[in-house]
Design a protein around this motif. Structure first.
Motif, PDB file in Angstrom:
ATOM      1  N   ASN A   1       0.836  -1.220   0.000  1.00 24.05           N
ATOM      2  CA  ASN A   1       0.000   0.000   0.000  1.00 24.05           C
ATOM      3  C   ASN A   1       0.865   1.262   0.000  1.00 24.05           C
ATOM      4  O   ASN A   1       0.573   2.236  -0.718  1.00 24.05           O
ATOM      5  CB  ASN A   1      -0.916   0.002   1.223  1.00 24.05           C
ATOM      6  N   GLN A   2       1.951   1.257   0.801  1.00 23.86           N
ATOM      7  CA  GLN A   2       2.834   2.412   0.827  1.00 23.86           C
ATOM      8  C   GLN A   2       3.508   2.625  -0.525  1.00 23.86           C
ATOM      9  O   GLN A   2       3.692   3.777  -0.987  1.00 23.86           O
ATOM     10  CB  GLN A   2       3.899   2.233   1.922  1.00 23.86           C
ATOM     11  N   CYS A   3       3.852   1.510  -1.172  1.00 16.87           N
ATOM     12  CA  CYS A   3       4.452   1.637  -2.506  1.00 16.87           C
ATOM     13  C   CYS A   3       3.451   2.200  -3.515  1.00 16.87           C
ATOM     14  O   CYS A   3       3.805   3.002  -4.405  1.00 16.87           O
ATOM     15  CB  CYS A   3       4.962   0.275  -2.970  1.00 16.87           C
ATOM     16  N   GLN A   4       2.215   1.761  -3.425  1.00 14.92           N
ATOM     17  CA  GLN A   4       1.190   2.279  -4.330  1.00 14.92           C
ATOM     18  C   GLN A   4       1.007   3.788  -4.112  1.00 14.92           C
ATOM     19  O   GLN A   4       0.880   4.558  -5.077  1.00 14.92           O
ATOM     20  CB  GLN A   4      -0.141   1.538  -4.072  1.00 14.92           C
ATOM     21  N   ILE A   5       0.993   4.198  -2.846  1.00 21.69           N
ATOM     22  CA  ILE A   5       0.850   5.639  -2.554  1.00 21.69           C
ATOM     23  C   ILE A   5       2.048   6.419  -3.099  1.00 21.69           C
ATOM     24  O   ILE A   5       1.907   7.474  -3.723  1.00 21.69           O
ATOM     25  CB  ILE A   5       0.711   5.845  -1.040  1.00 21.69           C
ATOM     26  N   LEU A   6       3.270   5.865  -2.846  1.00 20.56           N
ATOM     27  CA  LEU A   6       4.474   6.537  -3.312  1.00 20.56           C
ATOM     28  C   LEU A   6       4.520   6.592  -4.837  1.00 20.56           C
ATOM     29  O   LEU A   6       4.924   7.610  -5.435  1.00 20.56           O
ATOM     30  CB  LEU A   6       5.702   5.814  -2.767  1.00 20.56           C
TER      31      LEU A   6
END
Length: 484
Positions: free
Chosen positions: A61-66
């Motif tokens: 999820n953090q990668c998708q946001i980034l």
């Protein structure tokens, strides 16, 4: 070699036994510990997998946001000049104790949080798959990290994927936390183990208490107190065991009483002829000029008493031989009709003297596996008794018959009969229905006991059908084929 021999002799000693409390306690502890260990392992494994899955989802999820932020700010096109995105990338890598690499469309690394691979090419399988529109993740159990690759899309739909964000996150923090939990679980298991040992020892002591009490009662019985109440009603098993032991003790008492009665009867029976002989001899010695006829009469009486004593001793010896556990039968194929015919021929003079008719009825020819001498003794006892306890002008009928499995010898007479109340005792040693008449006819009181022993040695049975004043019928049933 000597030490090895001693060790073998020690461990193979037949008198070394293990108390029942030991396996019971071990089983109780195992039944308590095995589920505990399994539950602990399942719980730790489940927690490990749950934490791994949560961390992977969180990183994804953090990668998708980034990736979305990079797309909006035009990071790969160089539109972000203030370095804020680089700081965010570095912060995210530090949070997960990992490494983040950003690859552009030319497979060249434009950002590396470790700052060791920038400007280099990165042509890896997960990068290629991301440029094809597929996100990928992979976990390395040996090195305790997982890698996540996420595509970075371009704002212009026609251009598609602009780059790839690759992050490797360490799982050592999660594993350290789980190891700490495992250490606490091991301590808890050890505590549970100690509690289970104490509980098992207490439970075993309570469970075995009725058996211990029963053992104390048996020790009293073994010491000679045969009248001790050995009832143990703690459990159904102890109740059944105590009942069985009680029955055994009752039989032992009966055997002991029977032995005492037997010794008393033997002493009495052996003493009676000797007493008669002594009285007759003293009478002769006390006469100075007794006539020859009186001497002859007294000597005949003495000879009769000697024969009676000899008959008792012979019968006793026969019983002793049959009672021995090693008593053997000399089994052979014997024609039962011929055997019975010879017995009747031998006893016919006694029958003629008493005016008793002997009748042989052979329904079919019979050949069986028997001990000829012992069976002849058994049948002779029955026929001789039938003759002695008969009425004048009476009869004795001996019938020989057989079926596919047994042969039968039936001895019926027209004699005085046996009261039904005496049927259960008639085969006991020295038992007589009419003691006065038995001694008058020369009986020792052992004939029927010998007969029953012979029949039992042949795996057979003896049946009695008689009423007082109506004669008696003894039936022998013996297998045709003897099986040891």
């Amino acid at each position: 070699m000597k030490n090895e021999a001693k060790r073998r002799r020690f461990f193979h000693r037949p008198d070394i036994t293990v108390s029942l409390s030991i396996p019971m306690a071990v089983l109780l502890v195992l039944f308590g510990m095995i589920p505990t260990l399994l539950c602990t392992q399942v719980l730790i494994s489940s927690l490990r997998q749950s934490h791994m899955d949560s961390r992977m989802v969180e990183v994804q999820n953090q990668c998708q946001i980034l990736s979305s932020k990079m797309t909006r700010t035009g990071y790969l096109r160089g539109e972000n000049k203030d370095g804020a995105m680089d700081n965010e990338i570095q912060t995210l890598a530090d949070v997960y104790n990992g490494r983040i690499v950003v690859v552009n469309r030319d497979f060249r690394i434009v950002q590396d949080t470790f700052h060791i691979a920038e400007k280099r090419l990165m042509v890896a399988e997960e990068v290629i798959r991301c440029f094809q529109g597929e996100s990928s993740s992979k976990y390395n159990k040996d090195k305790h990290y997982f890698a996540q690759a996420v595509p970075i899309y371009d704002t212009a739909p026609v251009n598609g994927i602009e780059g790839v964000l690759v992050i490797t996150a360490s799982t050592e923090g999660i594993l350290s936390l789980l190891d700490a939990m495992l250490d606490k679980a091991v301590f808890l298991e050890l505590l549970v183990f100690l509690i289970l040992i104490l509980a098992a020892m207490t439970a075993v002591k309570m469970l075995l208490k009725p058996f211990k009490e029963f053992q104390k009662k048996l020790n009293l019985v073994a010491a000679g107190a045969l009248d001790t109440d050995i009832s143990a009603n703690g459990y159904r098993e102890t109740q059944d065991i105590s009942r069985a032991v009680g029955i055994t003790l009752s039989k032992l008492k009966e055997v002991d009483q029977s032995r005492q009665e037997f010794v008393s009867n033997v002493s009495h029976e052996l003493k009676t002829p000797i007493t008669s002989i002594r009285v007759l001899a003293d009478s002769l010695m006390g006469m100075e000029e007794a006539p020859m006829e009186l001497y002859r009469e007294f000597m005949e009486d003495i000879s009769y008493e000697i024969d009676r004593e000899s008959k008792i001793i012979d019968d006793l010896l026969s019983l002793v031989k049959m009672d021995k556990s090693e008593a053997e039968l000399n089994i052979a194929q014997v024609d039962i009709h011929v055997l019975v015919k010879q017995i009747l021929k031998r006893l016919r003079p006694i029958a003629n003297k008493r005016k008793v008719e002997l009748i042989l009825a052979s329904i079919r020819e019979v050949t069986a596996d028997v001990d000829e001498m012992k069976l002849s003794l058994a049948i002779s006892n029955l026929v001789e008794n039938a003759i002695k306890y008969n009425t004048p002008e009476g009869w004795v009928r001996v019938t020989v018959d057989a079926d596919h499995k047994f042969f039968y010898v039936k001895v019926a007479d027209s004699g005085i009969g046996i009261p039904e109340a005496e049927h259960d005792h008639i085969f006991e040693r020295f038992y007589r229905v009419d003691k006065a008449r038995s001694r008058a006819t020369g009986g020792s009181g052992l004939g029927l006991s010998i007969t029953r022993n012979v029949v039992l040695m042949h795996k057979g049975a003896i049946l009695l059908n008689s009423k007082a004043g109506e004669g008696s019928t003894f039936t022998l049933r013996i297998p045709l084929n003897y099986i040891a």
